[in-house]
Design a protein around this motif. Structure first.
Motif, mmCIF file in Angstrom:
data_model
loop_
_atom_site.group_PDB
_atom_site.id
_atom_site.type_symbol
_atom_site.label_atom_id
_atom_site.label_comp_id
_atom_site.label_asym_id
_atom_site.label_seq_id
_atom_site.Cartn_x
_atom_site.Cartn_y
_atom_site.Cartn_z
ATOM 1 N N GLY A 5 70.930 50.837 -15.932
ATOM 2 C CA GLY A 5 71.693 50.665 -17.159
ATOM 3 C C GLY A 5 72.148 49.215 -17.262
ATOM 4 N N LEU A 6 72.507 48.798 -18.470
ATOM 5 C CA LEU A 6 72.936 47.413 -18.674
ATOM 6 C C LEU A 6 74.166 47.070 -17.837
ATOM 7 N N ALA A 7 75.108 47.995 -17.813
ATOM 8 C CA ALA A 7 76.346 47.727 -17.090
ATOM 9 C C ALA A 7 76.071 47.582 -15.599
ATOM 10 N N GLN A 8 75.131 48.387 -15.119
ATOM 11 C CA GLN A 8 74.809 48.331 -13.701
ATOM 12 C C GLN A 8 74.117 47.000 -13.362
ATOM 13 N N LEU A 9 73.236 46.554 -14.252
ATOM 14 C CA LEU A 9 72.584 45.257 -14.038
ATOM 15 C C LEU A 9 73.619 44.140 -14.035
ATOM 16 N N HIS A 10 74.583 44.282 -14.928
ATOM 17 C CA HIS A 10 75.636 43.273 -14.999
ATOM 18 C C HIS A 10 76.420 43.228 -13.685
ATOM 19 N N GLN A 11 76.689 44.396 -13.144
ATOM 20 C CA GLN A 11 77.373 44.468 -11.859
ATOM 21 C C GLN A 11 76.541 43.821 -10.766
ATOM 22 N N LEU A 12 75.254 44.158 -10.770
ATOM 23 C CA LEU A 12 74.364 43.617 -9.744
ATOM 24 C C LEU A 12 74.364 42.097 -9.772
ATOM 25 N N ARG A 13 74.215 41.544 -10.951
ATOM 26 C CA ARG A 13 74.117 40.088 -10.989
ATOM 27 C C ARG A 13 75.454 39.446 -10.677
ATOM 28 N N GLY A 14 76.512 40.234 -10.690
ATOM 29 C CA GLY A 14 77.814 39.720 -10.283
ATOM 30 C C GLY A 14 77.857 39.325 -8.812
ATOM 31 N N ARG A 15 76.806 39.716 -8.053
ATOM 32 C CA ARG A 15 76.724 39.293 -6.637
ATOM 33 C C ARG A 15 76.443 37.812 -6.548
#
Ligand code: ADP
Ligand code: MG
Length: 723
Positions: free
Chosen positions: A600-610
């Motif tokens: 999901g978009l939100a999950q990708l956003h979280q991932l790239r927050g690394r």
């Protein structure tokens, strides 16, 4: 004849004048014995049958409404159950083209007793052409002249007609008529308002519950229908907010700890940080400290995008609790995150003399200051001096660690975890925890303050709805000296170009994550993908060292790989989504996500927050399959914005709140009128109304609130239950 009788919602259908015996039998068969059930049986849709067709009959895909006169009728077949009743009709207002239409009803030969030549009907249905004949099968009809027996004020035709979902013996027309009669005969006073709307002004000026219900069933205009829907949606949200606000009040009724620290420990902590708190962090911390000082338990959500710095705020809050003589625990959704929090705590808290322990499924490290080479706390705090609202608490020296960090293994091993002095529970990434688990923790006999942290940016309307019983602090600002994250969406065929780009950055000393999606919970498939991927990327990026991280490795292995990555011994970390949240390696500025469309978009956003955690510019590449236009287009939003709220809204729009928020949503009654995304303003309005109602009458004890009390329910607060 019955005495003059005033209908109420509890009246039986027999008391409604004009309902036919057949209709009453039908209702009885379905167990409908109160007319309230009819009023609250809402239409599933409405059909616009106002447009009388004065033109010729012509075949079409959409149903049409005509006024017709019967020319002749006949029964085909044997007249029994198998027969067909036909009526040949012409347009009632002249018939210049000498056109005829055949109405057909299969297995309804009894209609020969109802419909007769020369009657005028309103009919509604689809016209088709069969063997050069114009035919309408099973039209909805209404007799508009003739015997008058069926004349129902144009209820079934020539207006916006409600269509009901039917079950069992219910038939659309008599059911519709029954609801019509009930609403005609019910006094407004039988449908009293629930909403305390101000008399004058506003969108709903002049609207009452009675009026809204009538409009919902029988709108004159579609605008009336929408107005009624919004009124009833507001009512629905109002009840929801009453529950949430009341639960909040009840939670605050519990007596908890009042944590009032001396302040020196917090001061040393903040002074020792290598950075200044952002304003948003300070504001959130102040809100939390104010809550902690109160004798009522805190129930707060700390809400902020990935990398906004929630952990520091949480640790500061935990310190205050420790300094006031209690324990604080921090629960993370995964072992690796717990371990990382633990590392932070070791780095920042232990030097201050705080005893920190780690408890995960695999690991128990008991904090004993000696282990970390620190002396006893040296702030001079002793039991006698430390403030406490409770008596008889165990003396500090014999009561285990001050700070316990763990996964939810903490919950299941209460004894070992030794939470006897638990004053604060911080729950990281709450939406990964089941609601029940949270309740379980809070219900462990003690009534700790609770701080829930989430990086899922939740639109305000959803925080009110899903977390209506929580106070909310939002960190809406990222630490300044952060590099940007540039995101690109690429077809997988571009892998060579991407490889070149990554190689250049690795030469410069940066590090890279390569992520493969978790395909299913079993982790078998994604493990395969990650393992193969690890082989491929090792070759592509040679001679830089690569490591592999996945959920099936044991904690030792995981930690050793993570540590080597953190220490720069490994430049490239190929992993499944185990790195999803919280991992913090500022030098890692590159991230490649395979099969990004699976997230999901939100999950990708979280991932790239690394990445983007240091001062260097960071780069995220999202790979999608060749030619997958839909994915390219959908993920483009991530390239365009780094606004977590915007991304969350879009995700919500595409996938619905259940998906985005997982179990937080479960157990919640579905909404009949409201939609969480579209009706933001109504949710906010409902909250204000609920606040006002409960401020004036916290227990809904007033006689005029009797119905409200029943609707809101008398549930007793269970620790930590949400919605
Ligand atoms: P979150 O949990 O909200 O995703 P973290 O608390 O893990 O974010 O913080 C991310 C990183 O930013 C950590 O390395 C943390 O030490 C650092 N950090 C936190 N607050 C600040 C700040 N005010 N200025 C600079 N860096 C900060
Ligand atoms: Mg975090």
């Amino acid at each position: 004849m019955p005495q003059p009788y005033v209908l109420t919602l509890d009246s039986p259908p027999e008391q409604v004048e004009g309902l036919r015996p057949g209709t009453l039998r039908m209702l009885q068969k379905e167990g409908i014995d109160r007319i309230g059930e009819l009023v609250l049986h809402f239409p599933v849709r409405h059909e616009d049958r106002r447009q009388l067709n004065f033109t010729a009959f012509s075949p079409s895909d959409t149903p049409v409404c005509h006024r017709v006169r019967i020319l002749k009728t006949r029964v085909l077949g044997f007249g029994g159950r198998g027969g067909v009743f036909e009526a040949v009709v012409e347009g009632a207002s002249g018939n210049p083209m000498n056109q005829q239409l055949t109405l057909r009803w299969f297995k309804m030969t009894f209609l020969q007793k109802v419909l007769a030549v020369d009657m005028e009907l309103m009919i509604y249905g689809r016209i088709k052409e069969i063997k050069a004949r114009l035919v309408m099968d099973h039209p909805d009809y209404e007799i508009v002249t003739g015997t008058g027996e069926d004349d129902e004020h144009g209820l079934h035709t020539s207006r916006i007609v409600p269509v009901y979902r039917l079950r069992g013996a219910l038939k659309q027309k008599p059911f519709r008529s029954a609801i019509w009669e009930v609403l005609e005969q019910l006094e407004d006073s039988a449908l009293p308002d629930l909403l305390p709307l101000p008399r004058a002004g506003g969108e709903f000026a002049g609207l009452s519950r009675a009026r809204a219900l009538r409009q919902l069933h029988h709108p004159e205009e579609f605008a009336e229908l929408e107005q009624a829907r919004r009124y009833l949606a507001l009512e629905e949200f109002y009840l929801m907010q009453l529950r949430a606000v009341r639960r909040r009040h009840q939670f605050k009724q519990n007596s908890g700890w009042s944590h009032v620290p001396h302040g020196s420990l917090l001061r040393s902590f903040l002074d020792g940080l290598p950075f200044q708190l952002t304003q948003a962090q300070e504001r959130s911390l102040d809100e939390i400290l104010a809550d902690l000082a109160l004798p009522q338990p805190m129930n707060r959500l700390l809400h902020g995008d990935v990398g906004s710095g929630k952990t520091v705020v949480a640790l500061a809050a935990m310190l205050v609790v420790v300094e006031s003589g209690h324990q604080a625990s921090l629960m993370a959704p995964t072992q690796i995150l717990a371990e990382q929090h633990y590392q932070n705590a070791l780095r920042w808290l232990v030097p201050l003399g705080v005893r920190v322990a780690l408890r995960t499924g695999d690991k128990v490290i008991d904090g004993d200051a000696g282990l970390f080479g620190c002396g006893r706390r040296d702030d001079g705090l002793s039991q006698d001096e430390s403030p406490s609202t409770r008596e008889g608490r165990a003396p500090l020296a014999s009561s285990g660690p001050d700070v316990i960090i763990g996964t939810h293994a903490l919950l299941y091993d209460q004894k070992k975890s030794n939470l006897s002095r638990l004053g604060l529970v911080v729950i990281d990434e709450q939406h990964k925890f089941g609601v029940a688990q949270r309740a379980r923790l809070v219900a462990q006999g003690v009534m700790p303050d609770v701080l829930v942290m989430t990086a899922t940016p939740i639109p305000r309307t959803l925080t009110l709805t899903l977390y209506g019983d929580l106070d909310v602090s939002t960190i809406d600002q990222r630490p300044k000296e952060r590099g940007r994250i540039i995101t690109a969406v690429r077809e997988i065929t571009k892998v060579d170009e991407v490889t070149q780009f990554v190689l250049t950055r690795l030469e410069e000393g940066r590090q890279c994550y390569v992520v493969y999606p978790l395909i299913d919970e079993s982790e078998k498939l994604d493990l395969g993908a990650a393992t193969t991927g690890h082989g491929e990327w090792s070759k592509r990026l040679a001679p830089h060292a690569t490591g592999l991280l996945h959920g099936r490795m044991d904690a030792e292995e995981k930690e050793s790989v993570m540590r080597r990555f953190r220490d720069g011994e490994i430049q490239v970390l190929v992993s499944t989504t185990v790195i999803e949240v919280g991992v913090d390696v500022p030098n890692a500025t590159l991230m490649i996500i395979h099969d990004a469309a699976r997230f999901g978009l939100a999950q990708l956003h979280q991932l790239r927050g690394r990445i983007g955690r240091g001062s260097h510019t960071s780069y995220a590449v999202l790979f999608v399959p060749k030619g997958d236009k839909e994915a390219l287009e959908r993920l483009q939003l991530l390239a365009e914005t780094s606004d977590g709220f915007k991304i969350a809204e879009e995700d919500l729009r595409r996938r619905g709140p259940g998906d985005v928020l997982g179990s937080a949503q479960s157990g919640q009654s579905p909404l009949r009128f409201g939609t969480l995304l579209a009706d933001t303003r109504l949710v906010t309005m409902a909250r204000k109304l609920a606040d006002r109602t409960l401020a004036a009458d916290p227990l809904l004890a007033a006689p005029e609130h009797a119905r409200l009390r029943t609707l809101v329910g008398d549930e007793v607060f269970e620790g930590g239950t949400m919605q």
